[in-house]
Design a protein around this motif. Structure first.
Motif, short mmCIF file in Angstrom:
data_model
loop_
_atom_site.label_atom_id
_atom_site.label_comp_id
_atom_site.label_asym_id
_atom_site.label_seq_id
_atom_site.Cartn_x
_atom_site.Cartn_y
_atom_site.Cartn_z
N PRO A 71 36.93 38.87 29.71
CA PRO A 71 36.41 39.35 31.07
C PRO A 71 34.99 39.58 31.24
CG PRO A 71 37.08 41.25 29.57
CD PRO A 71 37.11 39.97 28.70
N GLY A 72 34.07 39.07 30.38
CA GLY A 72 32.84 39.41 30.42
C GLY A 72 31.86 38.52 30.98
N LEU A 73 32.44 37.49 31.38
CA LEU A 73 31.57 36.40 32.17
C LEU A 73 31.32 36.97 33.61
CD1 LEU A 73 30.09 33.41 32.11
CD2 LEU A 73 32.35 32.53 32.92
N ARG A 74 30.03 37.05 34.05
CA ARG A 74 29.71 37.67 35.39
C ARG A 74 29.50 36.35 36.31
NH1 ARG A 74 25.65 42.24 35.39
NH2 ARG A 74 26.69 43.89 33.92
N ALA A 75 28.76 35.42 35.90
CA ALA A 75 28.37 34.27 36.76
C ALA A 75 28.32 32.74 36.29
CB ALA A 75 26.97 34.91 37.18
#
Length: 351
Positions: A71-75
């Motif tokens: 769930p860490g990927l933001r962009a």
């Protein structure tokens, strides 16, 4: 170090020119890959814990790859205008914002489109080869006769920023310019009025009329399901036998096998390409087809533009790290709930 104190992690799938490193390195731990990753390799990198990835047009950001970053990927910040290599629907479901680098490469790409028109129409590379091979023995009335640009009809498929920039250049050459703004689109929303400086100087026609009337067809559409193979065998057969096709948009807009057949059998006279359907591979026979100029995807390849792209890409990443919506988001709806104070980058977010 606790999870709350860790520095953000940024992945670059290829080294970017300055000022991107100078912008990113004070704010995050930056990892740069040495070669383009496969889908499995990219998924493995993202699964290791990446907050923002700066990617290239060739990188496969599939649904599976994006899920690996959860769930860490933001962009996903692309060093490109096109984003058809990203499953944007999957990115939005995963709350991953996707950004691109619009506007900065408009003029360079328009310049290259016109350069290809001249190179193909005036047989410039044929002439260069003749001189280098020692076959030029002096001026002759019939030597390398080409096509006159002045007075010829330029057909523009797509009429966004780049198409309009090409129109302005073509008008300066004395060409007659026609356009079809959304060939292959199913959207029936009325198009906005033409820019004031082009109104009355560019004629809007439908796609069949554009094909049948143009001497040069220049492609400036995004790659969508509606524009995939927009220029196919039927479209090529509808054109003049003296016509040439210019593609500085996306490779799969042209059915490359059909183009090779059309060139080899004289259905059309020539083509100038900067992008390819299965890049970097060419359709069999394309490199031997007559009347072609083939470039290695250099539409934005000027120092000024590549630096501007790098800066825009990096600043999009900094916005994402700082918990603010990047200005060039192509799926802004994905940004809800993205602010995570534990990873907020220090310092001011650039304007």
């Amino acid at each position: 170090m606790t999870a709350a104190a860790r520095r953000p992690r940024v992945l670059l799938t290829a080294a970017l020119p300055d000022p991107a490193p100078r912008i990113l390195e004070p704010l995050a731990d930056v990892r740069v890959l040495e070669r383009p990753p496969s889908a499995a390799e990219l998924a493995g990198e993202l699964a290791d814990g990446v907050d923002v990835v700066l990617g290239q047009l060739v990188d496969p950001f599939t649904a599976d790859v994006l899920r690996a970053g959860a769930p860490g990927l933001r962009a996903v910040c692309l060093y490109a205008v096109g984003f058809s290599n990203v499953d944007t629907a999957a990115a939005s479901r995963a709350n991953v914002v996707v950004t691109n680098t619009p506007d900065v490469l408009t003029d360079d790409t328009a310049d290259l489109a016109v350069a290809l028109m001249l190179a193909v129409g005036r047989r410039l590379l044929d002439g260069d080869r003749e001189v280098r091979a020692g076959r030029f023995t002096g001026w002759r009335p019939d030597l390398l006769l080409g096509r006159r640009m002045h007075g010829s009809v330029l057909g523009l498929a797509g009429f966004g920023r780049i198409g309009q920039a090409v129109a302005r250049r073509a008008l300066a050459f004395g060409m007659r310019v026609r356009c079809t703004r959304r060939p292959g689109a199913t959207d029936t929303t009325p198009a906005a009025p033409l820019p004031a400086d082009l109104a009355g100087r560019v004629e809007e026609v439908n796609w069949p009329e554009l094909l049948s009337s143009c001497d040069v067809l220049s492609l400036h559409v995004p790659l969508t399901p509606g524009t995939h193979h927009l220029v196919d065998g039927a479209a090529l057969a509808a054109m003049k036998r003296s016509a040439i096709v210019i593609n500085t948009a996306r490779g799969p807009v042209v059915d490359e096998a059909a183009l090779v057949h059309a060139l080899d059998t004289g259905v059309i006279a020539g083509a100038g390409l900067d992008v390819y359907e299965d890049e970097p591979r060419l359709a069999p026979g394309l490199d031997r087809s007559p009347g072609t100029v083939l470039l290695p995807h250099v539409g934005s390849a000027t120092l000024h533009t590549r630096r501007a792209m790098a800066e825009l890409c990096a600043r999009n990443a900094v916005h994402a790290l700082a918990g603010t919506l990047p200005p060039q988001a192509v799926n802004p709806d994905a940004w809800g709930g993205q602010l995570r104070p534990d990873l907020t980058a220090p310092g001011r977010v650039p304007r």
